[in-house]
Motif scaffolding. Structure first.
Motif, PDB file in Angstrom:
ATOM      1  N   SER A  27       0.874  -1.350  -0.089  1.00  0.00           N
ATOM      2  CA  SER A  27       0.067  -0.055   0.039  1.00  0.00           C
ATOM      3  C   SER A  27       0.889   1.218   0.005  1.00  0.00           C
ATOM      4  CB  SER A  27      -1.113  -0.090   1.257  1.00  0.00           C
ATOM      5  OG  SER A  27      -1.105  -1.141   1.704  1.00  0.00           O
ATOM      6  N   PHE A  28       2.016   1.213   0.753  1.00  0.00           N
ATOM      7  CA  PHE A  28       2.800   2.455   0.631  1.00  0.00           C
ATOM      8  C   PHE A  28       3.181   2.639  -0.465  1.00  0.00           C
ATOM      9  CE2 PHE A  28       7.283   3.427   0.539  1.00  0.00           C
ATOM     10  CZ  PHE A  28       7.273   4.639   0.992  1.00  0.00           C
ATOM     11  N   ALA A  29       3.489   1.503  -1.390  1.00  0.00           N
ATOM     12  CA  ALA A  29       4.553   1.467  -2.585  1.00  0.00           C
ATOM     13  C   ALA A  29       3.191   2.333  -3.806  1.00  0.00           C
ATOM     14  CB  ALA A  29       4.492   0.331  -3.150  1.00  0.00           C
ATOM     15  N   LEU A  30       1.899   2.026  -3.388  1.00  0.00           N
ATOM     16  CA  LEU A  30       0.934   2.192  -4.223  1.00  0.00           C
ATOM     17  C   LEU A  30       0.846   3.633  -3.835  1.00  0.00           C
ATOM     18  CD1 LEU A  30      -0.966   0.626  -6.139  1.00  0.00           C
ATOM     19  CD2 LEU A  30      -2.599   0.745  -4.469  1.00  0.00           C
ATOM     20  N   PHE A  31       0.821   4.295  -2.887  1.00  0.00           N
ATOM     21  CA  PHE A  31       0.490   5.423  -2.546  1.00  0.00           C
ATOM     22  C   PHE A  31       1.782   6.391  -3.164  1.00  0.00           C
ATOM     23  CE2 PHE A  31      -2.439   4.666   1.245  1.00  0.00           C
ATOM     24  CZ  PHE A  31      -3.488   5.843   0.747  1.00  0.00           C
ATOM     25  N   GLY A  32       2.836   5.871  -2.767  1.00  0.00           N
ATOM     26  CA  GLY A  32       3.901   6.674  -3.383  1.00  0.00           C
ATOM     27  C   GLY A  32       3.999   6.893  -4.944  1.00  0.00           C
ATOM     28  N   VAL A  33       3.415   5.831  -5.630  1.00  0.00           N
ATOM     29  CA  VAL A  33       3.322   6.017  -6.872  1.00  0.00           C
ATOM     30  C   VAL A  33       2.354   7.029  -7.401  1.00  0.00           C
ATOM     31  CG1 VAL A  33       3.024   4.666  -9.126  1.00  0.00           C
ATOM     32  CG2 VAL A  33       4.441   3.621  -7.287  1.00  0.00           C
ATOM     33  N   CYS A  34       1.074   6.929  -6.506  1.00  0.00           N
ATOM     34  CA  CYS A  34      -0.126   7.632  -7.248  1.00  0.00           C
ATOM     35  C   CYS A  34      -0.055   8.856  -6.833  1.00  0.00           C
ATOM     36  CB  CYS A  34      -1.311   6.946  -6.348  1.00  0.00           C
ATOM     37  SG  CYS A  34      -1.733   5.152  -7.110  1.00  0.00           S
ATOM     38  N   ILE A  35       0.476   9.247  -5.526  1.00  0.00           N
ATOM     39  CA  ILE A  35       0.463  10.819  -5.295  1.00  0.00           C
ATOM     40  C   ILE A  35       1.654  11.494  -5.840  1.00  0.00           C
ATOM     41  CG2 ILE A  35       0.681  12.245  -3.280  1.00  0.00           C
ATOM     42  CD1 ILE A  35      -0.432  10.272  -1.195  1.00  0.00           C
ATOM     43  N   PRO A  36       1.133  12.486  -6.646  1.00  0.00           N
ATOM     44  CA  PRO A  36       2.263  13.071  -7.309  1.00  0.00           C
ATOM     45  C   PRO A  36       2.947  14.199  -6.609  1.00  0.00           C
ATOM     46  CG  PRO A  36       0.073  13.789  -8.149  1.00  0.00           C
ATOM     47  CD  PRO A  36      -0.249  12.929  -6.992  1.00  0.00           C
ATOM     48  N   THR A  37       4.116  14.363  -6.998  1.00  0.00           N
ATOM     49  CA  THR A  37       5.171  15.181  -6.197  1.00  0.00           C
ATOM     50  C   THR A  37       4.445  16.584  -6.003  1.00  0.00           C
ATOM     51  OG1 THR A  37       6.224  15.602  -8.431  1.00  0.00           O
ATOM     52  CG2 THR A  37       7.339  13.977  -6.735  1.00  0.00           C
TER      53      THR A  37
END
Lengths: 549, 305
Positions: B133-143
């Motif tokens: 889930s962390f990985a998914l969040f990191g990929v999904c939330i744009p900088t």
């Protein structure tokens, strides 16, 4: 209850962050500025948000507003603008006279003027600076602010005359400079005060780093740079900050209150607002549209919405049907609800504009204004052959890609559709593409704006002369052109403004442009800042500014 | 191996030349120029400006002049900044981006690798779900969401950091975390995938059968093979990360090369566009070469050819 209570999470975060911080540095604080020299008072450091990164500080090479701010700190003109109402006051020149016919300006330099390196400022510096400004090789974008007015300067710029002594500049003695014009130009003194085109450069420093007419040399780098203003250049880290400190050799050094000004580049206006909130800036360059209401509600003392000498308007391409018919343009102009746009869309202190000229600009207020009822607008449209908008081709509105321009274009689209039955479509383009199309007059309706370089109604009216490089509407009128010439030869201001009233009336009647609103200057400023007066050109000389602790 | 590397480096030259040529002509055919401004520059002033930058010569001549100057290592003068050369701008700004990039990369690896390994080893457990889930969040939330959020919480609310700027070492924290977390997410996902594939291989079973401890199996035997997808991802990622991130550099007001890469195109600063493109192309090609070398070293079944 969950073992991780909020207080504990906060503690953990604090520990973690401190750990990271400590590992990265030992005892290095969060500060944006190096401490200024310690005196008996706390150093006065003014942190000024300066928009985009300045191109350079050679006043003859630059062309933007962030650059202008730097020049204002680093150079003094012969005359400078009063910080409150911008009327010209003595700068490097202690006094000046204008001949009765308005053709000759005589400036008297102060005694003991020095550059920041201690070298005396001479009349030779003055004349040689202007010579460089109108040298074709330097290719200064603002050279026209000299060669359009000064006798013989245009011939010199275009190479028809190579002898500079034939240009209307002279120095009869070591303290006097005389400028001779082509025709009386009553606003010339405002240009000299407000615009860096007339800056005086340290010729001895320029020559150290290259030939006089080299466009770009290293003379403007920190360490090399020499100036005449209240501050001198200390440090310039690209896109990080530019630091200027007091110039002890400035003629009015005793009255300069700040020790240091930090020019902080702030390209991203949301980021700039966050920096202001985090206490990194004393003043911002802008306020994001979305924050205006928030500040009005929560921190009205920080939000400043000052009148600003500029007009937001739409250009019509009068060569293309149906906008070649003046009645169509008039109908469009009448059907715009300007109050609604300033009140409900802009919300930032802008004022509805019913003429291009700015009310109260150097004492001039246009009497002509776009007026009429919606019935008038519909009748005009019907007379032009488009009753209820029937048969009218869809008009294209061109604007540069930005949310704020889009909102206004959409509002106009809706107003024209519901009130006149006129259909429009919106086209947005990247800035330079859009500019290219504007100058090529490749559009039907185009959103645009005009900000004054100096305070005089001439600024807003000269551009509509037939074939002017900034006209960009295909519109022209011999009567209008004649009035512009007459105005430049008017014997006094009253007569001159009389001509301008007639010109404004022609523009309101012909509607080659549809004025929408007068700009406002929107910024956030710390309540500690003093010596900063709102004025329509947004010129705030740093020498008067200080911070109250 | 030396022959392989030399060959690849020689291949680089025509590639860079093609990129340079394509960019040179493309940017020239874009409407608008370096001197296109709201205030029209009068024709006589425009002529002088163009003469100063050699733009009054025919385009092919300008192209040849530019190529000659690049061969001498000179990327030309900037149009936007009259007293700066493109070499100077790159020399001043690239180190900033490299610094930001390397710190972010460390953040990415330090967070991403352990998470990925953990998720693979504890496959389909709550650990795996948490890491994934962390990985998914990191990929999904744009900088551009993460950055301002970080600033609001840590700079404005808690007041621990500057909201923007690049003044002191502490200013590196928020931007490198923001940038690093995105890459950490990718690294975690790729590590998990790579490890899962390797952990089901026969040689891992053999190692376990021979009595090797779990830690030894994972760190000594599985990790080397499991990291292959991460390494191929890291090549272009490093080239991208050290040549600057436009979004991060804009949000945090960082004087890096990433912003120049984008702004030079908006400014039609022809020489700066070319300079940054050549730089980026060079980095990308270089990193791909490094990846190829590292992969051969990591996977004995591959050979230099």
């Amino acid at each position: 209850m969950h073992p991780f209570a909020p207080a504990m999470i906060r503690r953990l975060w604090r520990t973690a962050a401190l750990g990271v911080a400590a590992s990265l540095l030992a005892g290095c604080g969060k500060s944006t500025t190096a401490s200024a020299p310690a005196g008996d008072h706390a150093p006065q450091v003014f942190r000024f948000a300066n928009g985009t990164e300045p191109q350079d500080i050679d006043p003859q090479v630059i062309s933007g507003v962030p650059e202008f701010h730097l020049v204002m700190a680093l150079f003094d003109g012969l005359v400078i603008p009063d910080p409150k109402d911008l009327h010209p006051i003595p700068g490097l020149a202690s006094s000046w006279e204008v001949s009765p016919d308005g053709i000759t300006y005589t400036f008297h330099l102060r005694d003991n003027l020095k550059w920041s390196d201690g070298v005396p400022i001479t009349t030779d510096d003055v004349l040689t600076s202007w010579k460089r400004m109108i040298s074709p090789k330097v290719a200064s974008e603002y050279a026209y602010l000299i060669y359009n007015f000064v006798k013989g300067a245009k011939d010199y710029y275009e190479g028809r005359e190579t002898d500079f002594s034939k240009v209307g500049f002279s120095a009869p003695d070591s303290k006097t400079v005389v400028v001779t014009l082509n025709s009386p130009t009553p606003f010339l003194i405002n240009i000299i005060a407000d615009h860096y085109a007339w800056s005086i450069l340290p010729i001895h420093t320029l020559l150290k780093f290259g030939a006089l007419t080299d466009r770009s040399t290293q003379w403007t780098k920190p360490g090399n740079f020499v100036g005449s203003g209240p501050f001198m250049l200390k440090e310039w880290i690209q896109e990080e900050k530019i630091v200027v400190v007091r110039n002890p050799n400035y003629w009015d050094a005793a009255n300069v209150k700040l020790d240091e000004v930090d020019f902080i580049p702030t390209e991203d206006i949301s980021g700039e607002e966050r920096m202001f909130r985090a206490g990194q800036l004393d003043i911002t360059n802008e306020v994001p549209d979305s924050k205006i209401e928030v500040y009005k509600r929560e921190h009205p003392e920080l939000l400043h919405l000052d009148p600003f000498l500029g007009t937001y308007f739409y250009r019509c391409n009068v060569a293309r049907p149906p906008l070649n018919d003046k009645r169509v343009r008039q109908a469009l102009a009448i059907a715009i609800d300007r109050e609604e746009i300033t009140r409900d869309i802009r919300k930032g202190g802008e004022k509805p504009a019913y003429a291009i000229s700015y009310p109260g600009d150097a004492g001039y207020t246009p009497k002509a204004r776009i007026s009429g009822t919606l019935d008038d607008a519909r009748r005009l449209l019907a007379e032009a052959g488009y009753p209820g908008g029937k048969g009218m081709p869809t008009l294209q509105i061109l604007y540069n890609t930005a949310e704020s321009h889009k909102q206004i274009a959409e509002a106009l689209q809706e107003m024209w559709r519901t009130r006149l039955g006129v259909a429009t479509e919106l086209v947005n383009q990247e800035w330079k593409v859009y500019m290219d199309n504007q100058h090529a007059i490749n559009f039907q309706l185009e959103r645009t704006g005009w900000i004054a370089d100096y305070a005089d109604p001439h600024v807003f009216l000269e551009i509509w002369e037939t074939g002017n490089g900034n006209n960009d509407t295909n519109w022209g009128s011999p009567a209008y052109d004649q009035l512009l010439k007459d105005a430049l030869h008017a014997k006094d201001t009253a007569e001159r403004y009389g001509y301008y009233q007639k010109m404004d009336a022609i523009l309101v009647d012909e509607c080659p442009i549809l004025p929408i609103y007068y700009y406002s200057r929107r910024y956030l400023m710390s309540p500690k800042v003093r010596g900063f007066w709102p004025n329509v050109l947004d010129i705030h000389p740093f020498k008067y500014i200080y911070l109250e602790n | 191996m030396i022959r392989f590397v030399t060959q690849r480096l020689l291949q680089t030259i025509p590639v860079i030349w093609v990129i340079l040529t394509a960019t040179f002509f493309m940017i020239r055919f874009v409407p608008g120029g370096p001197f296109t401004a709201e205030r029209a520059v009068s024709p006589e002033i425009m002529r002088n400006l163009e003469a100063h930058y050699g733009m009054n010569k025919p385009l092919y001549r300008q192209y040849l002049d530019y190529c000659a100057s690049v061969l001498h290592g000179d990327l030309g003068p900037s149009f936007k900044y009259p007293t700066r050369s493109v070499n100077e701008i790159i020399a001043e700004k690239l180190p900033v981006s490299v610094e930001l990039g390397l710190i972010s990369l460390c953040v990415a690896l330090v967070i991403g690798l352990p998470l990925g390994v953990l998720a693979a080893v504890r496959r389909n457990s709550w650990v795996d779900y948490l890491c994934s889930s962390f990985a998914l969040f990191g990929v999904c939330i744009p900088t551009f969401v993460m950055g301002p959020l970080m600033i609001l919480v840590f700079a404005i609310h808690f007041g621990w950091f500057n909201a923007s700027g690049w003044y002191s070492p502490i200013d590196r924290v928020l931007p490198s975390l923001t940038l690093g977390l995105v890459y950490a997410a990718y690294v975690a996902r790729l590590t998990r995938g790579g490890m899962l594939e390797v952990l089901s291989q026969d040689y891992i079973r053999t190692a376990r059968a021979k009595g090797a401890g779990e830690v030894r199996v994972i760190l000594k035997h599985a990790l080397r093979g499991g990291l292959t997808p991460v390494v191929s991802f890291l090549g272009p990622a490093i080239a991208g990360i050290v040549t600057g991130s436009f979004v991060i550099e804009t949000i945090f007001q960082i004087p890096g090369i990433g912003r120049e890469f984008v702004n030079s195109a908006f400014n039609r600063d022809y020489t700066l566009v070319l300079g940054t493109v050549i730089l980026y192309a060079g980095f990308l090609i270089g990193m791909n070469l490094v990846v190829d070398v590292v992969q051969v070293w990591m996977n004995p079944r591959l050979k230099f050819e």
